[in-house]
Design a protein around this motif. Structure first.
Motif: not given
Lengths: 265, 209
Positions: A65, A68-69, A71, A94-95, A98, A110
């Motif tokens: 985790e 991930y943060q 990154r 980039p992470i 979309k 959603r």
């Protein structure tokens, strides 16, 4: 106290390490059925085994985790390799990227899902009666404790006390962290995290505080509430039970409040 | 922030050997290296196949956990590159999740090319109510006992190895130390009313089956 002889201990170890032959395994399973003491001892060992794996995995997950943060905050490293099936070779993605269209579709889906879920929750609430949710139980039982003067009457606590009574919880945390060896003020650090909706940080503080006999009951109570806030019924129940069954000594008032919540969970 | 001093040209075998060491530090270095190398690859696959950002993290983390759990088994042999291995695990995990949400219309861009039984993806470890109580107790156990139990059960080290690592005289002494740790732990556990209640219910269920 549960006694286990060395032969049975060795047998259980071999089972857990998957070292039993088929014949030994058959004999082991038979023994479990006929020998209650052995079955009990085995269950404890098996649970310990499971817990050890869980603890190892939890440490690793916490580290992942963290990666991930990092990154997310720092962006992609230069050494990113490419999937040979991808047609986006050498493109830095980039992470949070979309495509616009998938953004819109996802947003719609959603929103629709959220509406359905909310509708379901309301329906359940009205049709199944007034079973309170964990967040309702939290809200009904959580109050910010008043500052209590310690026996030491340490004047250095004055800024922290003022910050706490003013509701400046960030300041409380900062001051309490600077004096982390002072156990008497860590409860307020935990409460401050809770007030700031940093429940997981609050849990960490209360977990440490639980080991101190002067604060174990309060810490256990607030842990039970923290887990209610997170919707984790099982963890909340475990802590409430400790208060109710006397594992952690507490006042009759706290015990009866814990028992009331348990009935509703 | 931890610095990663793994060489860029490290081989997959060397990475696996680092993972097999009894060292959180070397494990973390390898995980950081794998994260840097392969997160993007898994991200692209999941997003291309109807996944969202939160899915990417979960799939990648589950893949790394599966890799770690497999490497720790003594019989593990790396028969393909780590890249292929991780990618195949991730594809399998993602496909399994898609099936669970019944996304029948969602096309898969890639076929699974790895034999399913080679991947050996372990189920996630969850604790039941009684085990959560025990977990709480174990967290408070003295470091030495916990370390010994970890080496024995989790790393599956022989008693002779444990003796060497912990500085005990011999294998027999290591066995005695473990025995004493277990006696201590069973005593603590037996004094927990919540856990005893859970055990009682478990044994009653066992009798009735």
């Amino acid at each position: 106290m549960n006694k286990l002889n060395r032969i049975d201990q060795s047998l259980i170890e071999k089972y857990l390490l998957k070292q039993l032959s088929k014949e030994e395994l058959d004999a082991f399973n038979q023994k479990l059925k006929t020998d209650t003491g052995f079955a009990r001892a085995f269950k404890i060992e098996q649970d310990i085994h499971q817990c050890l794996f869980y603890m190892e995995n939890q440490e690793t997950k916490a580290y992942l985790e963290k990666l991930y943060q990092e990154r997310k905050e720092n962006g992609l490293p230069q050494s990113e390799t490419d999937n040979s099936n991808s047609d986006q070779s050498n493109k830095v993605i980039p992470i949070n990227t979309k495509s616009e269209n998938s953004n819109k579709v996802n947003l719609f889906m959603r929103s629709a899902a959220a509406i359905l879920i909310l509708g379901g929750v309301f329906a359940l609430y009205f049709f199944l009666g007034n079973t309170p949710s964990t967040s309702e139980l939290f809200a009904a039982n959580y109050t910010v404790p008043q500052w209590e003067e310690t026996v030491r009457g340490n004047v250095n606590l004055k800024p922290l006390k003022e910050a706490y009574e003013k509701g400046d919880y960030n300041q409380v945390i900062q001051l309490a962290e600077a004096a982390v060896a002072d156990i008497s003020i860590q409860l307020y650090r935990g409460i401050s995290y809770l007030q700031l909706n940093k429940t997981e940080n609050a849990i960490k503080v209360f977990e440490q505080l639980k080991n101190n006999e002067n604060y174990s009951d309060q810490a256990t109570w607030y842990l039970a509430l923290c887990y209610l806030k997170l919707g984790d019924k099982i963890s909340s129940k475990i802590h409430l039970r400790m208060l109710v069954d006397g594992t952690i000594e507490t006042s009759e008032n706290t015990k009866s409040k814990a028992a009331e919540i348990l009935k509703k969970l | 922030m931890m610095t990663n001093n793994i060489a860029a040209n490290i081989t997959d075998i060397e990475l696996v050997n680092l993972l097999k060491l009894d060292s959180r530090q070397s494990e973390n270095k390898v995980l950081r290296h794998l994260y840097d190398q392969y997160f993007g690859m898994i991200e692209r696959h999941v997003l291309k196949n109807s996944g969202r950002e939160e899915d990417v993290k979960e799939v990648f983390h589950d893949s790394l956990m599966a890799l770690l759990n497999n490497v720790r088994k003594q019989e593990f042999v790396l028969s393909a590159s780590l890249k292929t291995y991780l990618f195949s695990i991730s594809k399998r995990i993602w496909l399994s999740r898609l099936r669970k949400i019944n996304a029948k219309e969602i096309p898969m861009m890639d076929d699974l090319s790895w034999e399913a039984n080679e991947l050996n993806i372990q189920d996630k470890i969850e604790l039941d109510e009684g085990q959560l109580i025990l977990h709480d107790i174990l967290s408070k156990l003295a470091g030495e006992c916990l370390q010994l139990l970890r080496m024995f059960y989790f790393l599956k080290k022989k008693m002779s190895e444990i003796a060497e690592i912990t500085g005990l005289v011999n294998e027999k002494e290591a066995k005695n130390r473990k025995w004493r740790c277990m006696v201590k732990l069973r005593k603590i556990v037996s004094e927990q009313p919540s856990y005893n209640q859970y055990l009682k219910e478990y044994l009653n269920d066992l009798k009735s089956t």
